[in-house]
Design an enzyme around this catalytic site. Structure first.
Site, PDB file in Angstrom:
ATOM      1  N   ASP A 194      -9.952 -15.969  -2.057  1.00 40.25           N
ATOM      2  CA  ASP A 194      -9.250 -14.988  -1.887  1.00 40.25           C
ATOM      3  C   ASP A 194      -9.473 -14.188  -0.765  1.00 40.25           C
ATOM      4  O   ASP A 194      -9.550 -12.925  -0.793  1.00 40.25           O
ATOM      5  CB  ASP A 194      -9.241 -13.816  -3.154  1.00 40.25           C
ATOM      6  CG  ASP A 194      -7.803 -12.795  -3.079  1.00 40.25           C
ATOM      7  OD1 ASP A 194      -6.994 -13.168  -2.328  1.00 40.25           O
ATOM      8  OD2 ASP A 194      -7.941 -11.956  -3.837  1.00 40.25           O
ATOM      9  N   LYS A 234      -7.205 -15.486   5.102  1.00 40.87           N
ATOM     10  CA  LYS A 234      -6.505 -17.004   4.705  1.00 40.87           C
ATOM     11  C   LYS A 234      -7.096 -18.237   5.628  1.00 40.87           C
ATOM     12  O   LYS A 234      -6.734 -19.227   5.026  1.00 40.87           O
ATOM     13  CB  LYS A 234      -5.119 -16.725   4.771  1.00 40.87           C
ATOM     14  CG  LYS A 234      -4.706 -15.465   3.977  1.00 40.87           C
ATOM     15  CD  LYS A 234      -5.460 -15.515   2.318  1.00 40.87           C
ATOM     16  CE  LYS A 234      -5.539 -14.076   1.608  1.00 40.87           C
ATOM     17  NZ  LYS A 234      -6.342 -13.957   0.480  1.00 40.87           N
ATOM     18  N   ASN A 241      -2.663 -16.101  -2.662  1.00 40.41           N
ATOM     19  CA  ASN A 241      -1.794 -16.020  -1.561  1.00 40.41           C
ATOM     20  C   ASN A 241      -1.682 -17.027  -0.748  1.00 40.41           C
ATOM     21  O   ASN A 241      -1.505 -17.221   0.551  1.00 40.41           O
ATOM     22  CB  ASN A 241      -2.843 -14.898  -0.564  1.00 40.41           C
ATOM     23  CG  ASN A 241      -2.859 -13.499  -1.447  1.00 40.41           C
ATOM     24  OD1 ASN A 241      -4.178 -13.529  -1.409  1.00 40.41           O
ATOM     25  ND2 ASN A 241      -2.072 -12.827  -1.651  1.00 40.41           N
ATOM     26  N   GLU A 251       0.851  -9.248  -5.165  1.00 41.71           N
ATOM     27  CA  GLU A 251       0.767  -8.128  -5.992  1.00 41.71           C
ATOM     28  C   GLU A 251       1.423  -6.965  -5.628  1.00 41.71           C
ATOM     29  O   GLU A 251       1.897  -6.645  -4.539  1.00 41.71           O
ATOM     30  CB  GLU A 251      -0.730  -7.769  -5.824  1.00 41.71           C
ATOM     31  CG  GLU A 251      -1.200  -7.645  -4.239  1.00 41.71           C
ATOM     32  CD  GLU A 251      -1.845  -8.908  -3.693  1.00 41.71           C
ATOM     33  OE1 GLU A 251      -1.578 -10.032  -4.104  1.00 41.71           O
ATOM     34  OE2 GLU A 251      -2.666  -8.942  -2.616  1.00 41.71           O
TER      35      GLU A 251
HETATM   36  N1  SAM Z   1     -10.401 -10.901  -4.576  1.00 40.21           N
HETATM   37  C1  SAM Z   1     -10.205  -9.502  -4.315  1.00 40.21           C
HETATM   38  C2  SAM Z   1      -9.175  -8.892  -5.631  1.00 40.21           C
HETATM   39  O1  SAM Z   1      -8.362  -9.491  -6.020  1.00 40.21           O
HETATM   40  O2  SAM Z   1      -9.616  -7.838  -6.115  1.00 40.21           O
HETATM   41  C3  SAM Z   1      -9.380  -8.981  -3.225  1.00 40.21           C
HETATM   42  C4  SAM Z   1      -9.973  -9.677  -1.882  1.00 40.21           C
HETATM   43  S1  SAM Z   1      -9.142  -9.406  -0.315  1.00 40.21           S
HETATM   44  C5  SAM Z   1      -7.563 -10.037  -0.248  1.00 40.21           C
HETATM   45  C6  SAM Z   1     -10.164 -10.153   0.750  1.00 40.21           C
HETATM   46  C7  SAM Z   1     -11.612  -9.806   1.023  1.00 40.21           C
HETATM   47  O3  SAM Z   1     -12.280 -10.676   1.800  1.00 40.21           O
HETATM   48  C8  SAM Z   1     -11.787  -8.447   2.350  1.00 40.21           C
HETATM   49  O4  SAM Z   1     -12.274  -7.582   1.271  1.00 40.21           O
HETATM   50  C9  SAM Z   1     -12.410  -9.011   3.378  1.00 40.21           C
HETATM   51  O5  SAM Z   1     -13.096  -8.192   3.839  1.00 40.21           O
HETATM   52  C10 SAM Z   1     -13.153 -10.015   2.659  1.00 40.21           C
HETATM   53  N2  SAM Z   1     -13.218 -11.348   3.555  1.00 40.21           N
HETATM   54  C11 SAM Z   1     -12.531 -11.950   4.393  1.00 40.21           C
HETATM   55  N3  SAM Z   1     -13.048 -13.029   5.158  1.00 40.21           N
HETATM   56  C12 SAM Z   1     -14.208 -13.101   4.526  1.00 40.21           C
HETATM   57  C13 SAM Z   1     -15.759 -13.957   4.678  1.00 40.21           C
HETATM   58  N4  SAM Z   1     -15.381 -14.962   5.451  1.00 40.21           N
HETATM   59  N5  SAM Z   1     -16.580 -13.844   3.921  1.00 40.21           N
HETATM   60  C14 SAM Z   1     -16.759 -12.960   2.976  1.00 40.21           C
HETATM   61  N6  SAM Z   1     -15.806 -11.771   2.851  1.00 40.21           N
HETATM   62  C15 SAM Z   1     -14.700 -12.168   3.454  1.00 40.21           C
HETATM   63 MG    MG Z   2      -5.189 -12.024  -2.582  1.00 44.83          MG
END
Ligand code: SAM
Ligand code: MG
Length: 214
Positions: A141, A144, A170, A199
């Site tokens: 998550d 993408k 997603n 969501e």
């Molecule tokens: N899983 C969470 C929830 O449902 O409560 C939501 C996660 S949110 C959609 C995506 C998160 O992934 C963001 O906070 C972003 O900073 C983090 N993120 C994106 N790419 C990443 C990566 N390559 N490594 C670590 N974190 C990452």
């Molecule tokens: Mg999500």
């Protein structure tokens, strides 16, 4: 300076949720995101699908890519068998700081290990950092365009075993076309779509559950 959305979400939890009660933390966040500010948590509707997959797998080793405020980490960890810890990765230090407080508030700090860093750097270190040989369950998550490179990395690092379950959020909105095309067509996976909604909206989205066949 103005507060950030994660900080306001944390405030709502501190004000309205029962300390030490994960379900109350989850419901408070869902209420806040439906009625005050949308946020990118997996949410209650897809969360119910996530819950059922976690219960079915009952993993001994579990990894989440993308913590954000810790909503799904709390959701997953509250269902894990005794002794299992969820490892969750987040590369944004501001989000990680909020997530730590929400996890602590829910009382699940002993069941969740939040690691700050990028998935591409941390996946190859799972063995040396946590002594993990293979993962029973992975929740994808994060951004993408990282789903596909990161499961290829999981494969390369031999972190998947026959029967490992990947659950990807997603896959329709915002969408992960390259990932879907890969898990649906590779002979190494058996993959199934769970239709739902983005969501806190009525827009179609869903989760893709993929079994690694080895
Ligand atoms: N899983 C969470 C929830 O449902 O409560 C939501 C996660 S949110 C959609 C995506 C998160 O992934 C963001 O906070 C972003 O900073 C983090 N993120 C994106 N790419 C990443 C990566 N390559 N490594 C670590 N974190 C990452
Ligand atoms: Mg999500």
């Amino acid at each position: 300076t103005r507060s950030t959305r994660p900080q306001r979400l944390l405030k709502a939890v501190q004000k309205k949720a029962i300390k030490g009660d994960p379900q109350s933390v989850i419901s408070t966040i869902d209420y806040f995101c439906r009625h005050s500010e949308w946020a990118m948590n997996v949410g209650d509707e897809k969360g119910a699908i996530l819950d059922s997959v976690v219960c079915e797998v009952s993993p001994s080793t579990a990894l989440e890519l993308g913590t954000y405020c810790g909503y799904s980490a709390v959701r997953i960890a509250r269902l894990l068998p005794p002794g299992t810890k969820l490892i969750t990765l987040e590369f944004n230090p501001d989000y990680a700081a909020v997530a730590r407080q929400i996890i602590e508030y829910s009382g699940l700090q002993d069941k969740i290990c939040l690691v700050e860093g990028a998935s591409g750097d941390l996946i190859p270190k799972m063995q040396e950092l946590f002594g993990i040989k293979t993962l029973d369950f992975v929740f994808l998550d994060h951004w993408k365009d990282r789903y596909l490179p990161d499961i290829k990395l999981l494969e390369e690092c031999q972190l998947l075993r026959k029967g490992s379950i990947l659950l990807a959020d997603n896959v329709i909105c915002p969408g992960t076309p390259d990932y879907l095309e890969y898990v649906r067509n590779s002979p190494r996976y058996e993959s199934k779509y769970f239709k739902s909604h983005l969501e806190y909206t009525k827009v179609e989205d869903g989760l893709e559950k993929s079994v690694f066949l080895g």
